[in-house]
Design an enzyme around this catalytic site. Structure first.
Site, short mmCIF file in Angstrom:
data_model
loop_
_atom_site.label_atom_id
_atom_site.label_comp_id
_atom_site.label_asym_id
_atom_site.label_seq_id
_atom_site.Cartn_x
_atom_site.Cartn_y
_atom_site.Cartn_z
N ARG A 127 0.82 -1.21 0.00
CA ARG A 127 0.00 0.00 0.00
C ARG A 127 0.85 1.26 0.00
NH1 ARG A 127 -4.07 -2.66 -0.49
NH2 ARG A 127 -3.45 -2.13 -2.58
N LEU A 154 1.50 -3.64 -11.52
CA LEU A 154 1.69 -2.38 -12.22
C LEU A 154 1.95 -1.24 -11.26
CD1 LEU A 154 -0.98 -2.37 -15.03
CD2 LEU A 154 1.48 -2.09 -15.27
N ARG A 155 1.63 -1.48 -9.99
CA ARG A 155 1.73 -0.41 -9.02
C ARG A 155 3.16 0.14 -8.95
NH1 ARG A 155 -1.76 0.48 -4.70
NH2 ARG A 155 -2.64 -1.58 -4.78
N GLY A 156 4.12 -0.74 -9.13
CA GLY A 156 5.52 -0.32 -9.11
C GLY A 156 5.81 0.69 -10.20
N THR A 210 4.09 4.02 -9.61
CA THR A 210 4.75 4.77 -8.55
C THR A 210 6.05 5.38 -9.04
OG1 THR A 210 3.83 3.23 -6.98
CG2 THR A 210 5.54 4.67 -6.17
#
Lengths: 338, 562
Positions: free
Chosen positions: A195, A275-277, A280
């Site tokens: 998170r 995909l969050r990486g 970010t």
């Protein structure tokens, strides 16, 4: 009046300060996790940062920190009268204490109202107070599991839904989650770790000279906080101005395709989950570019934010001793030289 | 003056200092069981406090409610209006809060106290934001693995250990040279580093303490203040013994220097370094016993700092104890949280009475509905501790140890989901050694496992005895221990000379079986032999033959046995 320790007077800890500044520039980023030993100035830095941010405008008397232009509040904002004006308040900074109960976090029945008038009214909890600001959890790895689950849910949806004691309330709760913890005292659950947009590791300064400087400054602050704060006022004001400027510039910072491609290659090389990486990486890099002078995000910005954006997302091989930071540095080197 | 006398004299000096209410110090962490020493010290503290200074005694195991004050149930029901009790923190404002049995302090209580000491005001709540200044005197009666929460202990500058001191007359302070604040900061940082305390928090506490000592006597800071501050703040927390002073200093190891760094007098003038040495020497007598010099404990040098203290052991301060309440009716085996239930129901009484008036003539009762029910949450009792007992003797040790290490780490990576703990005991030569006390932390485990020595004799009996004690300790904390013994079973060193090592090992194994501790024997003998199964029978353990140890298969065996 109590004085807070100035942000610019913090000795060293450059990566933590940079991550906090990035989070301050782009509030949609979604939080910073600070790993490190006790007594490394984690809480001090986070508290100091919230003092630097420009005040926000809220509907006067609104316990949910609703923005005036977003009125009407999406919830029965019971304490607001019809023609409420707006007022400027400091960016909310809410401490979530370790032992906090569910009631305290999500809010509960307003006892005063229930007892004196027999009316069911919602007393907002810490989540409501943190809306549009920071929610700081010290020792987040020691937090009770059921509170962690609750936070995850709200952090994802951006709203808190309370269905209890005959109350049914739904209110916006978008906040920057700032966590701190010591990995020696229990690991953080991966779901929660994911998170946090950024994670940084702080260590006790190795050089004796730095430690002496920390003790001297803190001692000076203890003895005469007013004079100490005044001494650092200009430096803090400069940081505040650069945050404000970066916020204005943020939307105009371009992200060239080749930088995006570099980010994607880096993530796949490292096997960073999801995909969050990548997202970010892009957002944090853009915020860093906005803090600087350039008009677009560069590979250098990407390299600077890669460790903090990806460190906690790498799948860990328990038998591999290589630290995540070293793996990221290696992968970056390979990609940039190619 | 003996070390015990010195400690008592220092403790009295601390009491005198606390009487001047130096709020910047946070307070004192006092390790002592109830007894004449503690009574004498508390009496010394109280006599000097003026009558106007509030001294509050918290109930044992106080939680956030008691500290902050909350809804006063009795008064609320009687008046029909919410009545809030005054919390202990407010009552102790401007004075002293005594915490007896501080090791039993509820985690939320410790968190609240830490926040209040940091910020000098009450956290948000009924009396939120109210400024509060107080000294916390935490009377820690805990033994071994039950200690005051490190969260709170880190905020209390003074640490006194009254065990074994002998109350006597206070010593007379010698006069000494004045010191500038600049020099004091440098000397205290160097003294901290020499004692293995890397966090700047500790020298800062010590400087505050020295300043308060000087302020109490209304004179400038002097060397005596610094020395006493080192003994009250730094010495009891020392992690390693300072290197011997003078020319007899042992040569540093060829390996890279620990990141903590030894004091280097040459780095900024000779004065700061020699003052630091002086301070460390004055503290040498009161250092906790059993400290190793830093060179002998290389794995501890680098990371750590204050957080190194006791790790996972102190987590949440106890097992099977209440851990908050949940808003739902209790299920089978769970307990109703009565007070919380009444609190939930109390505000509704007026409404409920109005909505459903009591039948005429019937007595009006307190109405509790299903939605009011609260359940006491407790820590899950079935948390496992896997105690790895690894044979580090003989030629195969290196490979075996590497795989055992892998198995420990594999188990730990799954631990956060299951809340398991892992401990590691290695045995070789004549003794077994606990390399890793029960922990859930991967970071800690990595460090402890970094260099395991191998080779030598096979003292299985001593190893089993060590594991036996560890297992009983785990059980006392409410966990369920499993002993995993990795060996070929060929004991050749007994606990006492003249006893057959194999018989001795079997006796130790039977004691474990008799205590009802669960065990698994992973037999790593390259060819099947009689000793392994024989030992497994005595242990009452499952016998798993794994001639080539592999981390993954060890984990599978442990999990199948759990």
């Amino acid at each position: 009046m109590a004085f807070a320790y100035p942000f610019s007077a913090i000795v060293g800890q450059e990566e933590m300060k940079r991550a906090l500044l990035i989070a301050a520039v782009d509030p949609r980023l979604g939080g910073v996790m600070v790993f490190g030993d006790r007594g490394t100035g984690k809480s001090t830095a986070v508290r100091a940062l919230s003092q630097l941010l420009p005040p926000i405008r809220v509907v006067a008397g609104c316990p949910f920190n609703c923005a005036p232009d977003r009125a009407p509040c999406p919830v029965p904002c019971t304490r607001k009268d019809g023609r409420a004006g707006s007022r400027a308040v400091p960016v909310p900074f809410v401490d979530l204490p370790l032992g906090a109960t569910e009631d305290r976090v999500v809010g509960s029945l307003d006892l005063e109202a229930a007892l004196s008038t027999g009316v069911r009214r919602f007393e907002p909890g810490l989540l409501a107070r943190a809306h549009r600001g920071f929610l700081y959890i010290d020792e987040v790895n020691l937090l009770e599991d059921h509170i962690v689950d609750l936070l995850l849910d709200v952090a994802v949806s951006g709203e808190s839904v309370v269905e209890r004691e005959g109350l049914s309330v739904r209110h916006a709760a978008r906040f920057q989650l700032i966590g701190s913890g010591n990995p020696e005292e229990g690991e953080l659950r991966p779901q929660l770790l994911d998170r946090f947009a950024l994670s940084v590791e702080v260590t006790t300064p190795a050089a004796i000279e730095d430690r002496v400087e920390i003790v001297r400054r803190r001692d000076a602050f203890d003895r005469d906080p007013q004079a100490f704060v005044a001494m650092w006022q200009e430096a803090d004001a400069q940081v505040a101005r650069s945050i404000a400027r970066a916020r204005r510039r943020l939307e105009r910072i371009a992200v060239p395709d080749e930088v995006l491609a570099l980010g994607a290659r880096l993530c796949s090389e490292l096997g960073a989950d999801g995909l969050r990486g990548e997202l970010t990486l892009m957002r944090a890099g853009r915020a860093l570019a906005a803090l600087g002078r350039g008009e677009s995000m560069t590979g250098k910005d990407l390299a600077a934010v890669a460790p903090m954006a990806l460190r906690h997302r790498l799948r860990r091989n328990p038998l591999d001793e290589t630290g995540s930071s070293a793996r990221i540095a290696r992968a970056l080197e390979g990609l940039l030289s190619a | 003056m003996t070390a015990a006398d010195q400690r008592w004299a220092d403790a009295l000096a601390a009491a005198r200092l606390l009487q001047t209410l130096p709020f910047a110090l946070g307070g004192a962490h006092v390790r002592a069981r109830p007894g004449p020493q503690r009574d004498a010290w508390l009496a010394a503290l109280r006599t000097g406090l003026g009558g106007a200074t509030p001294v509050c005694r918290a109930p044992a195991g106080a939680g956030a409610d008691a500290l902050l004050g909350g809804l006063d149930l009795a008064a609320t029901l009687a008046s029909g209006r919410p009545a809030f009790g005054e919390g202990l923190l407010k009552a102790a404002d401007g004075g002293v809060l005594l915490l007896p049995m501080a090791e039993r302090l509820a985690p939320d209580g410790a968190a609240v106290l830490a926040a209040v000491l940091d910020q000098g005001r009450l956290p948000a709540g009924p009396a939120g934001g109210h400024p509060v200044r107080l000294l916390v005197i935490a009377l820690d009666e805990g033994a071994d693995d039950e200690r005051l929460s490190p969260l709170l202990s880190a905020r209390l500058a003074l640490l006194l250990d009254l065990e074994g001191v002998r109350p006597g007359p206070a010593g007379v302070a010698a006069t000494s040279a004045a010191v500038s604040a600049e020099a004091a900061a440098g000397a205290l940082c160097r003294a901290s580093a020499a004692l293995g305390l890397d966090s700047p928090r500790w020298p800062l506490h010590a400087l505050r303490c020295a300043r308060a000592l000087a302020a109490a006597d209304a004179r400038p800071l002097n060397e005596g203040d610094l020395a006493l501050a080192v003994r009250l703040v730094l010495a009891p927390r020392a992690i390693c013994a300072p290197a011997a002073a003078g020319p007899a200093e042992p040569a540093p190891p060829p390996s890279p220097e620990p990141a903590g760094g030894a004091p280097r007098p040459e780095s900024d003038g000779p004065g700061a370094g020699s003052l630091a040495e002086l301070l460390v020497e004055s503290a040498r007598a009161v250092l906790p016993p059993g400290l190793e010099p830093e060179a002998a404990a290389p794995t501890r040098g680098a990371a750590g700092g204050a957080g190194r203290s006791r790790g996972a052991l102190q987590r949440a301060g106890g097992r099977g104890r209440p851990a908050g309440t949940q808003a739902r009716p209790p299920r089978a085996g769970e307990r109703l949280a009565l007070v919380e239930t009444l609190k939930a129901a109390a505000p509704w009484q007026a409404v409920r009475r109005r909505e459903q008036p009591p039948a005429p003539g019937a007595q009006d009762r307190f109405r509790v509905l299903r939605g009011d029910l609260r359940t006491q949450r407790r820590r899950r009792p079935a948390e496992m501790t896997s105690i790895f007992l690894v044979d580090a003797s003989g030629s195969a040790a290196v490979a075996r140890l590497a795989e055992a290490k892998g198995a420990v780490e594999l188990l730990l990576t799954r631990a956060y989901a299951r809340r398991d703990e892992v401990a590691l005991v290695a045995f070789r030569g004549t003794r077994a050694e606990v390399l890793l006390p029960p922990t859930r932390s991967l970071a800690r485990a990595r460090r402890a496992l970094a260099d395991l020595p191998g080779g030598g004799g096979t003292p299985i009996a001593h190893a089993l005895e060590t594991a036996h004690l560890l297992g009983l300790g785990c059980r006392a904390r409410g966990r369920s221990p499993t002993i995993i013994l990795l060996t070929d079973g060929r004991a050749n060193v007994a606990r006492t000379a003249g006893v057959d090592p194999m018989d001795d090992a079997e006796a130790a194994a039977r004691a474990i079986a008799a205590a009802g501790l669960r065990a698994i024997l992973i037999d790593v003998a390259p060819r099947p032999r009689a000793e392994g199964p024989r030992l497994a029978r005595a242990l009452g353990a499952r016998h798993v033959a794994l001639p080539r140890v592999e981390a993954g298969r060890v984990v599978a065996a442990v999990e199948a046995g759990a």
